[in-house]
Structures are given as structure tokens and as C-alpha cells.
Design a protein around this motif. Sequence first.
Motif, PDB file in Angstrom:
ATOM      1  N   TYR A 424     108.026 -17.132 -15.991  1.00  0.00           N
ATOM      2  CA  TYR A 424     108.433 -16.513 -17.247  1.00  0.00           C
ATOM      3  C   TYR A 424     109.142 -17.538 -18.136  1.00  0.00           C
ATOM      4  O   TYR A 424     109.835 -18.444 -17.654  1.00  0.00           O
ATOM      5  N   LEU A 443     114.899 -12.480 -23.779  1.00  0.00           N
ATOM      6  CA  LEU A 443     113.596 -11.981 -23.366  1.00  0.00           C
ATOM      7  C   LEU A 443     112.967 -12.966 -22.405  1.00  0.00           C
ATOM      8  O   LEU A 443     113.024 -14.185 -22.612  1.00  0.00           O
ATOM      9  N   ARG A 445     109.221 -13.626 -21.025  1.00  0.00           N
ATOM     10  CA  ARG A 445     107.822 -13.235 -21.188  1.00  0.00           C
ATOM     11  C   ARG A 445     106.960 -14.029 -20.228  1.00  0.00           C
ATOM     12  O   ARG A 445     107.148 -15.245 -20.072  1.00  0.00           O
ATOM     13  N   ARG A 467     104.774  -8.100 -18.074  1.00  0.00           N
ATOM     14  CA  ARG A 467     104.652  -9.091 -19.126  1.00  0.00           C
ATOM     15  C   ARG A 467     105.976  -9.466 -19.790  1.00  0.00           C
ATOM     16  O   ARG A 467     106.199 -10.630 -20.099  1.00  0.00           O
ATOM     17  N   THR A 468     106.851  -8.520 -20.048  1.00  0.00           N
ATOM     18  CA  THR A 468     108.074  -8.837 -20.791  1.00  0.00           C
ATOM     19  C   THR A 468     109.250  -8.039 -20.248  1.00  0.00           C
ATOM     20  O   THR A 468     109.129  -6.839 -19.985  1.00  0.00           O
ATOM     21  N   GLN A 538     102.013  -5.154 -25.057  1.00  0.00           N
ATOM     22  CA  GLN A 538     102.593  -6.367 -25.624  1.00  0.00           C
ATOM     23  C   GLN A 538     102.482  -6.484 -27.143  1.00  0.00           C
ATOM     24  O   GLN A 538     103.385  -7.053 -27.778  1.00  0.00           O
ATOM     25  N   ASP A 542     105.350  -8.146 -29.972  1.00  0.00           N
ATOM     26  CA  ASP A 542     105.064  -9.455 -30.558  1.00  0.00           C
ATOM     27  C   ASP A 542     105.985  -9.788 -31.724  1.00  0.00           C
ATOM     28  O   ASP A 542     106.317 -10.951 -31.950  1.00  0.00           O
TER      29      ASP A 542
END
Length: 656
Positions: A424, A443, A445, A467-468, A538, A542
Motif C-alpha cells: 500500500y 489514506l 491505497r 483497495r483503500t 474506488q 478518486d
Amino acid sequence: MTDLPVLTPAQALATTSGTAVVHLTEWTLGLAARLSRHALDHPVRLVPVREDGALTLVGPVLHPGAPACLGCTEYQRLATAGGRVPWQSPALALAGTGTPAFGAAVAALAAELAEAPTGDAGDAGDAGDAGGADDEGDAAVHVVNGARATWSTHRVRPVGGCPVCRPLPADSPEAARLPAAPRPLPDPTVLRGPNDRTGAERLRAELYDERFGPVRRLFRTEDSAFALTTAWVADGRAVDDGGYGRAADFRSSERVALFEAVERYAGMRPLGRRTVLRASYAELARDLGPGAVLDPVRLGLPDLTHPGHPAATATATVPYRPDLVLDWVHSWSLTHRRPVAVPEHAAYWELPDRERPRVVYESSNGCGLGNSPQEAALYGLFEVAERDAFLMAWYARTPLPGIAVPTEDPQIADLAARARLLGYRLTLLDATNDLGVPAVLALCRHAGRHAGRHAGRPTDSHPDAPRTFLAAGAHHDPLTAIRSAVAEVVTNVQEAPHRSTAPGGPRDPERLRPMLERPELVVGLDDHVGLNALPEAQPRLDFLFAGPPPVPWRERWPEAPAPVADLTELLERTVTRLAGEGLEVLVVTQDEPGVRDRLGLHCAKVIVPGALPMTFGHLNRRTRGLPRLLEVPYRLGRTPGPLRHDELPLHPHPFP
């Protein structure tokens, strides 16, 4: 050893003098309260010996002025069962047969308690597994486990009062007052006052007892980004909840977990004052004046209604109207220096009585712990600022300026490296808004490819990787805010593999994907995080990565942090700044008297009407009636013009 008479409950209730054992084989919580009241009102010493399954419990000694009674002792013991029994019902029946082989031992324990000086547990505690650093005001209870052939000694006191032996004082406007007492700081860079009563050993001794709480379980997680300790509280719910501590070593992390457990426990329900005010807002505004009572509309009412849905049913909110009768507690307005009545369910987030109406869902948002009332209020205000800053950016979908990861800080550098090892990339964003408290989003990601897709699914080498992840921090010192946010987000990344992806599990993608189109299915924290970790979600995140490029944190906050000589002065300066934005700061003191008096710890709930409140469960979202959400992003230059509520996408947030 003195031979004591053994009485039935009926005989004990007829006894008005002397010392005796009361043997209860089949009994109720109502009977426990009756025996306690009788002993408090007569010159007797009664030692209850009661059976509950394989357990035989001896004590506490009941007498006038006893530090705890049988009623509150059993109330606390059953609360540690975690909601598996109706622990608040006087009709709850308990029974057992005891263990005959231990009969002589139980008799000896009962005699030892009976003969001990009033308020003294004697010497038997040396063989037990619990004890207090300061035993004054404690009652002793021996627990004999016939199934395991073990016994232990526990020290008990009424946590949060007891209606039988330690009734709470009534809530009042005078009790809400929070004086502006000076709080000088020995170190102007550390916003915590000195407290020599909160060493690791004393905290554990005062707070942790697996049988009686208030902290019922302590355990460690060794494969976390930190030495992680969890402290579950004895709150009588089926859901495990409490404090979490992260530190470089387990001794330190346990201390942090116990601090947070106190904050969580005190914020659930009133433990220091008894709620007595019941009326409608219309009545209170008429009788007290509108400035002395908080209009619930200012809190932001639920956006959506969905009758019968699990999220709506679980929170049991009802439509607000000014003539709706509610329970109220008194807060102190730091802005106007006066008491202000606020809805009880806005001040405490886990009230046991679900039958009384609530007009908003409330979380622990704004709860703070400190070594003084002012310190607790300041840290509660920091949390309000943290959540408000995140939610404003999320709901208004505004890109935020980047912050370069301060790799000169060893802790942050190590965590950023840990995130990279896990696949990440760490990103930091400045979310500070009109509240003026430095607020940071961190964050993580997933660094794998996620652009290529086939049939709506990712095609990279780790298709199932979340993903995040996101976390936030707010503090007078921006670097402290950064450290807090980074520590939480990297901990969540490393913990992610332990969240079950099996069918029906918290991170089951097949369970989560329908929430993309049906957000009302998002009913809890795991849903919020899991949904927004899906590859398909996601695009919603963004925008967070589309802001101005990162710069060093000192360029974002060139004047921060200013040294603080007095903590109260910083609190008042922050309140004045918010007043300039038209915001009032209300504080509900939530001190639990024993924790306050023995450990010097204070708890507070900070409410800032107009700030965006953190909610979980999409149907509990509160964004209507809060004009700051529509106006402040424009004033900050983040949007080309004021926003309209019907233009906001209002997707379920990813906050953990």
C-alpha cells in the motif's frame, strides 16, 4: 474460626441484629436488592453465599454503610456476561447446587469476611487474582468455581452509582458548570497535565476485573503494526466494545487501552448524575428560554426514513417535532458561559432504555478523556474537528491539499515502510476547515494495478486485496495529528487479513457489492469500511487523490504548533475562534465518580451544533439542516460556488 448461623433469605429479612450467613440457592436480583436494603437499615452483618451454576459467590458483607451491596455487585457481575442474560431485570432468577466438597472452604471464607473490620477485605485477597491499589471503599467478594476447583478474591465498588446503596445525585444546571480554572502545563509542547495516579499497575488494579469489571477483558495482538492491546468494558451488550491502545510496547499500549476504555464506558450512559428532566423542546424553550435549551434541529436530523429496515429499527429514531417529550441532561456552554439542556441521547451514545424516543443516532463522536475537565473537553473538541473535517470533504467531494510524508519522523517513516511492505502507498491530506484545528487524512491505497477490468472485476495479481483504507487525526500540533492518523490507517491495513471474507463475513465481497446500488444496506462500521475497500467503489474515492501536490507539513502550517503555557487558555481560544464562525461549544461532563476520585480522570462529551456528526449505518446519516456543509467548502475555495443538498452524491463514507 467462628461458627456463624446460616439463614434462609426469609429469616435474614426478619433479623435485625447480629452476624449471619445468608444462603441463596434459588434467588432473583430483586431479592438481592431487598436483602441489601434490609442490611443497610438495620445493625446487622449479613454475608450472602449464593449459587449460580458452578459458581459459589461469598460476599460482599452487607451492613449499614457498606461500600457496595449485593444488588450492585450482581449487577456488575452479570454485565460482564456481555448481554447474554437479562442483567437489568429484578425478576432474573439464578440458581445452583454449590460444590459440597468445597463446603468447608466456603464456610471459612464467609467467616473470614464476617470477622474482618468494616470496609476491610482481610488477607484472603493474597490468593486471589484481583486486588486494588487503594482498597478504601471497596467490598470483597470471593468466587469459588466448582467446575475448575479454583477460587479468587475480587474487590468491588458501585461503578456509576447504585440505586440501593449509592444513588446518583440528580442532574442539575449547577452540576453542569465547567469553570475556567487555569491549567498550566509543565511542557508547552505536551497538552496533557501531570497525573501520578495513572501508572500502568494502578490503572490495571483499579479498572480490570474479569468477573466484575468495569474492564472485563484485556488481550494483546502481536501481529499488528504496533504492540496492540484491547480492553473490553462490562456494558451488558452482546457487542464487544472498549478501548484500543497502540504503542511501542505492551505495557504502554495497555495503559492507552485502559484510558480509552474509561472514555467509552463513561460515554455510554450517565454514571455520575441521574437524568431527571423530561419534557418537550417547546415546553423547555417556553419555560427556560430558547438559549437555555438546544433545539434538536441544530444537531442535524436524519436525512432518510426507511421504516422497517434493520438500520432504522436498530437505532429506533423517531421523527422530530417540537412537542415530542424527550429526556434531557444539562451541558455547559463554553461559548456563552451558561447551562444548556441537551437531549440525553445526544450526550450519551448507548443508553440502555430503547423504549424512550430518540430523534438522532449518536456515536462516541466528541467524547474525550483528560486529567482535568478542561483537558477532557479539549480532546473531545479535537475529535469533533477531526470527524467534521473528514465528513465535509467526503460529502462535498472536495479534493484536498497533499502533505509530504514526514520521513524525518522515525515513527511515521517506519509505518510508511510497513505499508509499502504490505503493498500500500501512504498519502496524507490537509482537511483543516473553518474550525481551524489542524486536521489530517491518512489514506493507504493498494499499489497493484486496478485500471484493467474484465466483467467489472479487477485483473491485477491481487484481485481480493482491499483497495483503500482511511483514517484521520486532529490536534493543535499538526505533526501529532499526522502521527495519529498514520498509526490508525496502517494498523487497519495490517489487520485487514483477519477480517473474514467468507460468505456472510464482514469483508465478504458478495455481501458488500449490493451496497454499491443499495446504500441503505450499510448498517455498521464494517460495512462502511468494507464497501469502500471494494475495487468497484474506488471511483468514489478518486477525488481525494486529485488535490494540490504534497508539500512539507511545515509549509501547510507555518505558524504551528504555537507553544501552550496553559491548557485552559488554548481551550478558550479555540472556543472563541469557533464562536467567530457562529458555532457554540457545549460540554457534558461524564465523570464516573470513582474513576475521577481515585485516578483523577475526567470524561466529557463535546457537542458543537452545526458540525457534521459521525454516524454509522447509512440511514442514520445527518447532513440536512447543517448549512456549513453547503457553504464552507465554497468559502474555503474548494468549490466554485455554494452547494445544494440535492447535488451531493452522499455515498456511504469509508471512515473506520
